[in-house]
Motif scaffolding. Structure first.
Motif, PDB file in Angstrom:
ATOM      1  N   ARG A   1       0.850  -1.197   0.000  1.00 20.97           N
ATOM      2  CA  ARG A   1       0.000   0.000   0.000  1.00 20.97           C
ATOM      3  C   ARG A   1       0.876   1.234   0.000  1.00 20.97           C
ATOM      4  N   GLU A   2       0.616   2.124  -0.951  1.00 18.68           N
ATOM      5  CA  GLU A   2       1.384   3.371  -1.017  1.00 18.68           C
ATOM      6  C   GLU A   2       0.430   4.553  -0.957  1.00 18.68           C
TER       7      GLU A   2
ATOM      8  N   PRO B   1       1.555   2.971   5.092  1.00 20.46           N
ATOM      9  CA  PRO B   1       0.823   3.489   6.254  1.00 20.46           C
ATOM     10  C   PRO B   1       1.754   3.851   7.418  1.00 20.46           C
ATOM     11  N   ALA B   2       1.388   4.923   8.099  1.00 19.88           N
ATOM     12  CA  ALA B   2       2.247   5.444   9.178  1.00 19.88           C
ATOM     13  C   ALA B   2       2.484   4.412  10.273  1.00 19.88           C
ATOM     14  N   ASP B   3       1.542   3.461  10.432  1.00 18.37           N
ATOM     15  CA  ASP B   3       1.731   2.482  11.516  1.00 18.37           C
ATOM     16  C   ASP B   3       2.485   1.230  11.061  1.00 18.37           C
ATOM     17  N   SER B   4       3.021   1.243   9.852  1.00 20.17           N
ATOM     18  CA  SER B   4       3.781   0.067   9.408  1.00 20.17           C
ATOM     19  C   SER B   4       5.050  -0.081  10.248  1.00 20.17           C
TER      20      SER B   4
END
Ligand code: GLV
Length: 317
Positions: A258-259, A262-265
């Motif tokens: 996903r681009e 995601p900040a929580d990756s």
């Protein structure tokens, strides 16, 4: 017979690039749009569309559309039904991806020379020699998955560094500088032998999810994975786990499932991972290389001669 050929470009183009395209033929009319909505408005006149991605809605509103020239190397993002089912030809900008090859080596050398650690220490003004002492790439094996244009270029540069190069190719043929070219079935062999794995594959039904838990387990525990192809070729959850559990040595990642990532990756926070935001293929001068290629193909399109970098839509690249 004279007719107007509207070339709709989904990108911000310099005047000189517009002029270059216009000069191909007096019939050519260029519309360069930086905003999607404007593009959709011009779409009904467009016979040619150009861009990294072309909005599906624009294609739906373009009955005259005959040809899409992608400014990218990969075209998975363009293979939606309206394009697959209609007689629309796709060409790519394959062959101009020098920045991408440099990005691979930037990541590979940074991780090997431990710049990722040194830079973190630098932000804290810490002089830590033992942490920042790197290895060398000379004598190491690099496995290039996908020995196409880009893969072959990576192989050539790797040889200059004294690396041994192996890799896979869908239609095996010898590649200059590559010690051993395996068919796709030889993947496990390449994974087992390599100190660096570079994913330079297009995203197709065959490559989606190609690198999963089993493949990551096959890699050396010290091996570094570099993905500059497409995110979904690597199963991100499996990769994240392998990195967390130190089943592989590290990763350089420019593309993600996903681009934006995601900040929580968890990938963001891992010391042995370099994350770049899907920028490996470009540089400020990119259009200086992309526009002449487009112009060459536009001339061929008008003359009815064979076009460069034609995509086989069924194959997916
Ligand atoms: C960019 O992702 C490209 O395919 O060139």
């Amino acid at each position: 017979m004279n007719r107007e050929i509207t070339v709709l470009v989904f990108a911000k183009l310099d005047e000189r690039h517009v002029a270059q395209i216009q000069q191909v033929d007096p019939q050519v009319r260029v519309a360069a749009v930086n905003d999607r909505q404007k593009g959709i408005e011009v779409a009904p006149q467009a016979e040619v569309m150009v861009g990294w991605n072309v909005p599906r809605e624009a294609v739906q509103r373009a009955p005259k559309l005959r040809w899409i020239h992608s400014t990218a190397a990969g075209v998975d993002q363009l293979l939606y039904p309206e394009i697959l089912e209609r007689e629309i030809v796709i060409t790519t900008s394959s062959g101009i991806h020098q920045p991408l090859v440099e990005h691979v080596f930037a990541m590979l050398l940074a991780l090997t020379r431990r710049l990722h650690v040194a830079i973190r220490n630098q932000t804290q003004r810490r002089w830590e020699r033992s942490q920042a002492m790197g290895d060398e790439v000379r004598g190491k094996t690099i496995g290039v998955l996908g020995l196409g244009h880009i893969g072959a270029d990576i192989a050539e540069k790797a040889q200059v560094f004294g690396m041994r190069v192996i890799g896979t190719k869908r239609t095996p043929a010898s590649v200059v500088g590559v010690d051993r070219v395996y068919p796709p079935e030889g993947l496990a062999e390449v994974l087992r032998e390599s100190d660096f794995i570079v994913v330079a594959l297009p995203l197709t039904t065959e490559t989606r999810g190609l690198i999963g838990e089993r493949e990551l387990r096959t890699m050396k525990p010290t091996a570094i994975l570099i993905n500059i192809g497409r995110g979904p070729i690597v199963q991100e959850r499996a990769l994240t786990r392998a990195l967390q559990d130190r089943k592989i040595g590290g990763a350089g990642l420019d593309v993600f499932e996903r681009e934006p990532l995601p900040a929580d990756s968890p990938l963001w926070g891992m010391e042995h991972v370099i994350v770049t935001p899907h920028v490996s293929g470009t540089s400020p001068g990119y259009m200086d290389a992309a526009v002449p290629l487009l112009c060459d193909n536009l001339r061929r399109y008008i003359d009815g001669t064979p076009m460069l970098n034609l995509v086989d839509k069924a194959r997916g690249y």
